[in-house]
Design a protein around this motif. Structure first.
Motif, PDB file in Angstrom:
ATOM      1  N   ALA A 151       0.838  -1.212   0.000  1.00 15.21           N
ATOM      2  CA  ALA A 151       0.000   0.000   0.000  1.00 15.21           C
ATOM      3  C   ALA A 151       0.868   1.254   0.000  1.00 15.21           C
ATOM      4  O   ALA A 151       0.552   2.231  -0.697  1.00 15.21           O
ATOM      5  CB  ALA A 151      -0.928  -0.009   1.204  1.00 15.21           C
ATOM      6  N   GLN A 152       1.957   1.248   0.750  1.00 15.17           N
ATOM      7  CA  GLN A 152       2.855   2.401   0.755  1.00 15.17           C
ATOM      8  C   GLN A 152       3.490   2.619  -0.605  1.00 15.17           C
ATOM      9  O   GLN A 152       3.591   3.758  -1.083  1.00 15.17           O
ATOM     10  CB  GLN A 152       3.952   2.233   1.805  1.00 15.17           C
ATOM     11  CG  GLN A 152       3.473   2.398   3.229  1.00 15.17           C
ATOM     12  CD  GLN A 152       4.646   2.340   4.198  1.00 15.17           C
ATOM     13  OE1 GLN A 152       5.646   3.015   4.000  1.00 15.17           O
ATOM     14  NE2 GLN A 152       4.511   1.535   5.225  1.00 15.17           N
TER      15      GLN A 152
ATOM     16  N   GLN B  49       0.912   3.997  -2.959  1.00  9.64           N
ATOM     17  CA  GLN B  49       0.668   5.415  -2.676  1.00  9.64           C
ATOM     18  C   GLN B  49       1.791   6.266  -3.248  1.00  9.64           C
ATOM     19  O   GLN B  49       1.548   7.355  -3.767  1.00  9.64           O
ATOM     20  CB  GLN B  49       0.520   5.663  -1.171  1.00  9.64           C
ATOM     21  CG  GLN B  49       0.060   7.065  -0.841  1.00  9.64           C
ATOM     22  CD  GLN B  49      -1.290   7.388  -1.469  1.00  9.64           C
ATOM     23  OE1 GLN B  49      -2.269   6.691  -1.240  1.00  9.64           O
ATOM     24  NE2 GLN B  49      -1.357   8.458  -2.255  1.00  9.64           N
ATOM     25  N   TRP B  50       3.019   5.764  -3.180  1.00 14.24           N
ATOM     26  CA  TRP B  50       4.129   6.478  -3.801  1.00 14.24           C
ATOM     27  C   TRP B  50       3.857   6.654  -5.297  1.00 14.24           C
ATOM     28  O   TRP B  50       4.047   7.739  -5.848  1.00 14.24           O
ATOM     29  CB  TRP B  50       5.452   5.732  -3.586  1.00 14.24           C
ATOM     30  CG  TRP B  50       6.577   6.416  -4.275  1.00 14.24           C
ATOM     31  CD1 TRP B  50       7.405   7.374  -3.755  1.00 14.24           C
ATOM     32  CD2 TRP B  50       6.972   6.262  -5.645  1.00 14.24           C
ATOM     33  NE1 TRP B  50       8.289   7.817  -4.713  1.00 14.24           N
ATOM     34  CE2 TRP B  50       8.036   7.148  -5.881  1.00 14.24           C
ATOM     35  CE3 TRP B  50       6.529   5.463  -6.684  1.00 14.24           C
ATOM     36  CZ2 TRP B  50       8.670   7.249  -7.117  1.00 14.24           C
ATOM     37  CZ3 TRP B  50       7.152   5.563  -7.927  1.00 14.24           C
ATOM     38  CH2 TRP B  50       8.210   6.453  -8.130  1.00 14.24           C
TER      39      TRP B  50
ATOM     40  N   ILE C  45       0.998   6.635  -6.939  1.00  8.46           N
ATOM     41  CA  ILE C  45      -0.114   7.568  -7.137  1.00  8.46           C
ATOM     42  C   ILE C  45       0.380   9.001  -6.956  1.00  8.46           C
ATOM     43  O   ILE C  45       0.091   9.875  -7.777  1.00  8.46           O
ATOM     44  CB  ILE C  45      -1.270   7.240  -6.174  1.00  8.46           C
ATOM     45  CG1 ILE C  45      -1.894   5.883  -6.541  1.00  8.46           C
ATOM     46  CG2 ILE C  45      -2.320   8.348  -6.172  1.00  8.46           C
ATOM     47  CD1 ILE C  45      -2.790   5.293  -5.464  1.00  8.46           C
ATOM     48  N   ASP C  46       1.121   9.240  -5.891  1.00  8.39           N
ATOM     49  CA  ASP C  46       1.647  10.586  -5.629  1.00  8.39           C
ATOM     50  C   ASP C  46       2.606  11.037  -6.737  1.00  8.39           C
ATOM     51  O   ASP C  46       2.570  12.193  -7.159  1.00  8.39           O
ATOM     52  CB  ASP C  46       2.364  10.633  -4.276  1.00  8.39           C
ATOM     53  CG  ASP C  46       1.416  10.462  -3.098  1.00  8.39           C
ATOM     54  OD1 ASP C  46       0.183  10.600  -3.267  1.00  8.39           O
ATOM     55  OD2 ASP C  46       1.923  10.169  -1.996  1.00  8.39           O
TER      56      ASP C  46
ATOM     57  N   LEU D 298      -7.606   0.348  -2.185  1.00  4.56           N
ATOM     58  CA  LEU D 298      -6.846   1.583  -2.406  1.00  4.56           C
ATOM     59  C   LEU D 298      -7.649   2.614  -3.204  1.00  4.56           C
ATOM     60  O   LEU D 298      -7.160   3.720  -3.430  1.00  4.56           O
ATOM     61  CB  LEU D 298      -5.543   1.278  -3.139  1.00  4.56           C
ATOM     62  CG  LEU D 298      -4.525   0.431  -2.371  1.00  4.56           C
ATOM     63  CD1 LEU D 298      -3.349   0.088  -3.267  1.00  4.56           C
ATOM     64  CD2 LEU D 298      -4.054   1.132  -1.105  1.00  4.56           C
TER      65      LEU D 298
END
Length: 150
Positions: free
Chosen positions: A101-102, A105-106, A108-109, A137
């Motif tokens: 998930a981290q 998220q990276w 996506i960011d 997510l």
């Protein structure tokens, strides 16, 4: 889990990446770290393309997860730039820890930072647990994909 360090993959990461690719139900039938030459050639092509980001999440600078983010320019959606996430893998010793998930998220960011207005991914139809993960997510199963093996 502590925050992860994400960096571009280096040639010396290729073996660890291939081991993660091969260490699942589908990858075991199509990937193998016994001959790294085709992977190293592919790595050079990826590394030379500014629209490709092959990254690793590391612990003590050792790869423990990976994904590839491709930036796709297009005319559709008013000339939108899209981020395409592929080959998401987490080392078996770190699965279920929140690392995936981290890393997502990276991606996506990073897509947002680079001006994308859409992030998309594909996932094999047999990967039901991966589908639940992506939906958790916020991803929505919106399209049907097709492949033609050459």
């Amino acid at each position: 889990m502590p925050p992860i360090a994400v960096r571009r993959a280096r040639p010396d990461d290729v073996e660890a990446i291939v081991q993660m690719l091969a260490d699942d139900q589908l990858g075991a039938t199509r990937d193998s770290p016994t001959d790294l030459e085709p992977y190293l050639r592919a790595f050079e092509t990826i590394a030379g393309d500014p629209n490709q980001l092959l990254v690793v999440a590391t612990s003590n600078d050792q790869p423990i997860a990976t994904l590839q983010l491709t930036l796709i320019p297009g005319l559709a959606r008013r000339g939108a730039l899209r981020g395409q996430i592929e080959a998401v893998r987490v080392h078996r010793d770190h699965r279920g820890s929140g690392l995936g998930a981290q890393l997502m998220q990276w991606a996506i960011d990073e897509s947002r930072r680079r001006g994308c207005n859409l992030v998309q991914l594909t996932s094999d139809t047999t990967r039901a647990s991966a589908h639940r993960f992506y939906e958790h997510l916020g991803f929505v199963p919106s399209h049907t994909g097709f492949k033609l093996h050459l």
